[in-house]
Design an enzyme around this catalytic site. Structure first.
Site, short mmCIF file in Angstrom:
data_model
loop_
_atom_site.label_atom_id
_atom_site.label_comp_id
_atom_site.label_asym_id
_atom_site.label_seq_id
_atom_site.Cartn_x
_atom_site.Cartn_y
_atom_site.Cartn_z
N THR A 151 -1.29 -21.20 -14.00
CA THR A 151 -1.52 -20.45 -15.18
C THR A 151 -0.38 -19.65 -15.42
O THR A 151 0.45 -19.43 -14.74
CB THR A 151 -2.94 -19.42 -14.78
OG1 THR A 151 -2.85 -18.55 -14.08
CG2 THR A 151 -4.15 -20.20 -14.57
N LEU A 153 0.76 -1.28 0.01
CA LEU A 153 0.06 0.07 0.06
C LEU A 153 1.13 1.18 0.16
O LEU A 153 0.60 2.36 -0.66
CB LEU A 153 -0.86 0.05 1.21
CG LEU A 153 -2.04 1.09 1.22
CD1 LEU A 153 -2.91 0.99 0.05
CD2 LEU A 153 -2.74 1.05 2.49
N TYR A 173 -6.16 -5.64 -4.87
CA TYR A 173 -6.96 -7.15 -5.46
C TYR A 173 -7.71 -7.75 -4.21
O TYR A 173 -8.81 -8.25 -4.71
CB TYR A 173 -5.60 -8.10 -5.89
CG TYR A 173 -6.07 -9.43 -6.43
CD1 TYR A 173 -6.29 -9.33 -7.70
CD2 TYR A 173 -6.12 -10.69 -5.68
CE1 TYR A 173 -6.77 -10.53 -8.38
CE2 TYR A 173 -6.22 -11.77 -6.20
CZ TYR A 173 -6.58 -11.93 -7.72
OH TYR A 173 -6.87 -13.07 -8.24
N ASN A 192 3.52 1.78 -1.58
CA ASN A 192 3.93 2.39 -3.07
C ASN A 192 2.88 2.13 -3.93
O ASN A 192 3.01 2.00 -5.05
CB ASN A 192 4.93 1.01 -3.34
CG ASN A 192 6.03 1.32 -2.24
OD1 ASN A 192 6.64 2.51 -2.04
ND2 ASN A 192 6.69 0.12 -1.80
#
Ligand code: NAD
Length: 451
Positions: free
Chosen positions: A392, A301, A357, A303
């Site tokens: 993935t 947070l 996120y 940065n």
């Protein structure tokens, strides 16, 4: 394809000995569902006695060729005796009658003798009731106790075994077959330690070989990774698929859509006119809406730029919320539609460097919970799927140590495959899965991260 070389090593001749000798994790190659397979359980299914198990006997013979019962007579089933029967591929234990503390000892008495008889990648399902559905406080507390038992047993399973607790409301028995076909088969290979509640649902699957036949599905972020696997799996199950991704992904998107006999739609879900474009392209309505598109812009947070923050919240959280509301309001989303939001275990547990996120993915869980009651009147369900570590391009780009930790820090000791997430979405998309709404289904191998 998994790029997890450690699994290959741990299952090689030399690797197996070395891993055993120095106590390294022993992930096994999980059994996965192969297209064309018919039986959910290839091996022996054991069913205990009980009122819910009585419903199971109506369809149990459709699940397997080898049915065993314990404590009750089931037509076509052989009585199971510990140490004498065959290896067990699937086990169903009915704990729905447990209303007093002393009933819980039956869990130990039933499971202890059979643990050594479990086959590889065995699936265990415990049936119970949601504590919130019970008036008697002791009965509710006793049912809550089963949660702790099932999550712990899940952690003690070996050889790729899984355990779930299915809480079945009165009137939801009709939907047990769909749940069993998922949780007792390799479709749920990477799901363990989960608690799912089934409620009454008016619609049901007509044809188990094509459970999504006649349903139209939209998958966002479908050009690659998990979204591509979801589109492929929904098409396998009979759905007509519309694949959406950003214009830059057009080539991949169109190639996949052509292969699946579906339609490609290049739209940025954050575009001002995204909702009106979707409504226009779906004149006949929509039955399955999968919000899979998502991005990461990781920074602590301290940065975190406004741009990183805003873009993640816009794609992952705001767009699914705005588009779902628009598709409901316009009537594009038909009665009995299924909405699936792609969350993440990070949304449940938080993660360093991912405040943006995690906020977006937790927001999706909130959206599923908050919208479920009002959508229920129209038979529409809305749920979040929370993948843990999935192999993935996104996770291949992680630093080595973090990637290894992500893979091993779960009961199954490995990452999942996009197919594992896709199977969970395909199950929640079924007509009978309206029995599940406002819930979170983790696909994480019972990761130690989060609840
Ligand atoms: P990915 O990056 O491989 O694929 C995401 C797709 O979404 C891409 O094709 C991208 O073009 C598309 N997309 C991004 N922004 C878009 C927009 N504005 N409009 C339309 N499409 C857009 O990611 P993935 O690993 O396949 O992940 C899919 C989903 O699963 C994401 O929501 C992700 O957060 C979630 N998830 C992934 C993992 C994992 O381990 N890979 C774990 C938990 C959750």
């Amino acid at each position: 394809m998994s790029s997890d070389r450690y699994i290959d090593f741990a299952n090689s001749d030399i690797g197996r000995r070395l891993v055993g000798a120095i106590g390294l994790p022993k992930p096994v190659r999980l059994e996965r569902w192969q297209a064309g397979r018919l039986r959910p359980v290839e091996g022996t299914l054991l069913i205990s006695a009980g009122p819910l198990a009585d419903h199971v006997r109506l369809f149990a013979q459709r699940l397997t060729d080898s049915l065993y019962s314990f404590g009750s007579e089931i037509p076509g089933a052989t009585h199971w005796v510990a140490d004498q029967g065959p290896k067990l591929k699937a086990v169903v234990f009915d704990a729905s009658t447990f209303t007093r503390v002393d009933h819980l000892k039956q869990l130990r008495e039933f499971f202890q003798p059979l643990l050594r008889s479990l086959d590889s990648s065995a699936h265990v399902l415990i049936l119970g009731h949601a504590p919130a559905s019970l008036k008697d406080p002791v009965a509710a507390a006793t049912q809550q106790a089963i949660e702790g038992f099932s999550r712990s047993l899940a952690k003690e399973m070996r050889n790729g075994g899984t355990v779930q607790l299915l809480q079945v409301d009165n009137g939801a028995e009709e939907q047990l077959e769909g749940a069993f076909r998922f949780f007792l088969s390799p479709k749920s290979a990477f799901i363990s330690g989960q608690v799912i509640r089934l409620r009454r649902c008016a619609t049901e699957v007509q044809d188990w070989s094509r459970p999504l036949a006649g349903r139209k599905a939209l998958v966002t972020g479908a050009a690659r990774g998990i979204g591509a696997a979801i589109a492929e799996t929904l098409a396998r199950d009979g759905a007509e698929v519309v694949l959406l991704d950003v214009p830059q992904a057009r080539a991949d998107l169109e190639a996949l859509a052509a292969r699946l006999g579906g339609r490609a739609l290049t739209v940025d879900i954050c575009a001002e006119d995204a909702a009106s474009q979707l409504i226009e392209h779906l004149p006949d309505g929509l039955d399955i809406l999968v919000h899979n598109a998502g991005i990461t812009r990781d920074k602590t947070l301290a940065n975190m730029s406004a741009d990183f923050w805003d873009s993640v919240l816009a794609v992952n959280f705001n767009a699914p919320q705005v588009l779902t509301q628009a598709l409901v309001d316009s009537g594009t989303l038909r009665d009995n539609a299924r909405v699936i939001l792609m969350s993440s275990t990070t949304g449940l547990a938080g993660n360093r460097g991912q405040t943006n996120y995690a906020a977006s993915k937790a927001g999706l869980i909130g959206l599923a919970r908050a919208m479920a009651p009002s959508l229920h009147e129209r038979g529409i369900s809305i749920n979040a799927v929370a993948p843990g570590f999935i192999e993935t391009k996104m996770t291949a780009a992680m630093p080595f140590a973090l990637r290894e930790a992500g893979r091993r820090m779960s009961s199954l000791g490995q990452g999942g495959l996009p197919q594992d997430v896709a199977e969970a979405v395909a199950w929640l998309a079924q007509p009978g899965s309206g029995a599940v709404s406002g819930q979170v289904l983790r696909v994480c191998g019972q990761s130690v991260v989060g609840a």
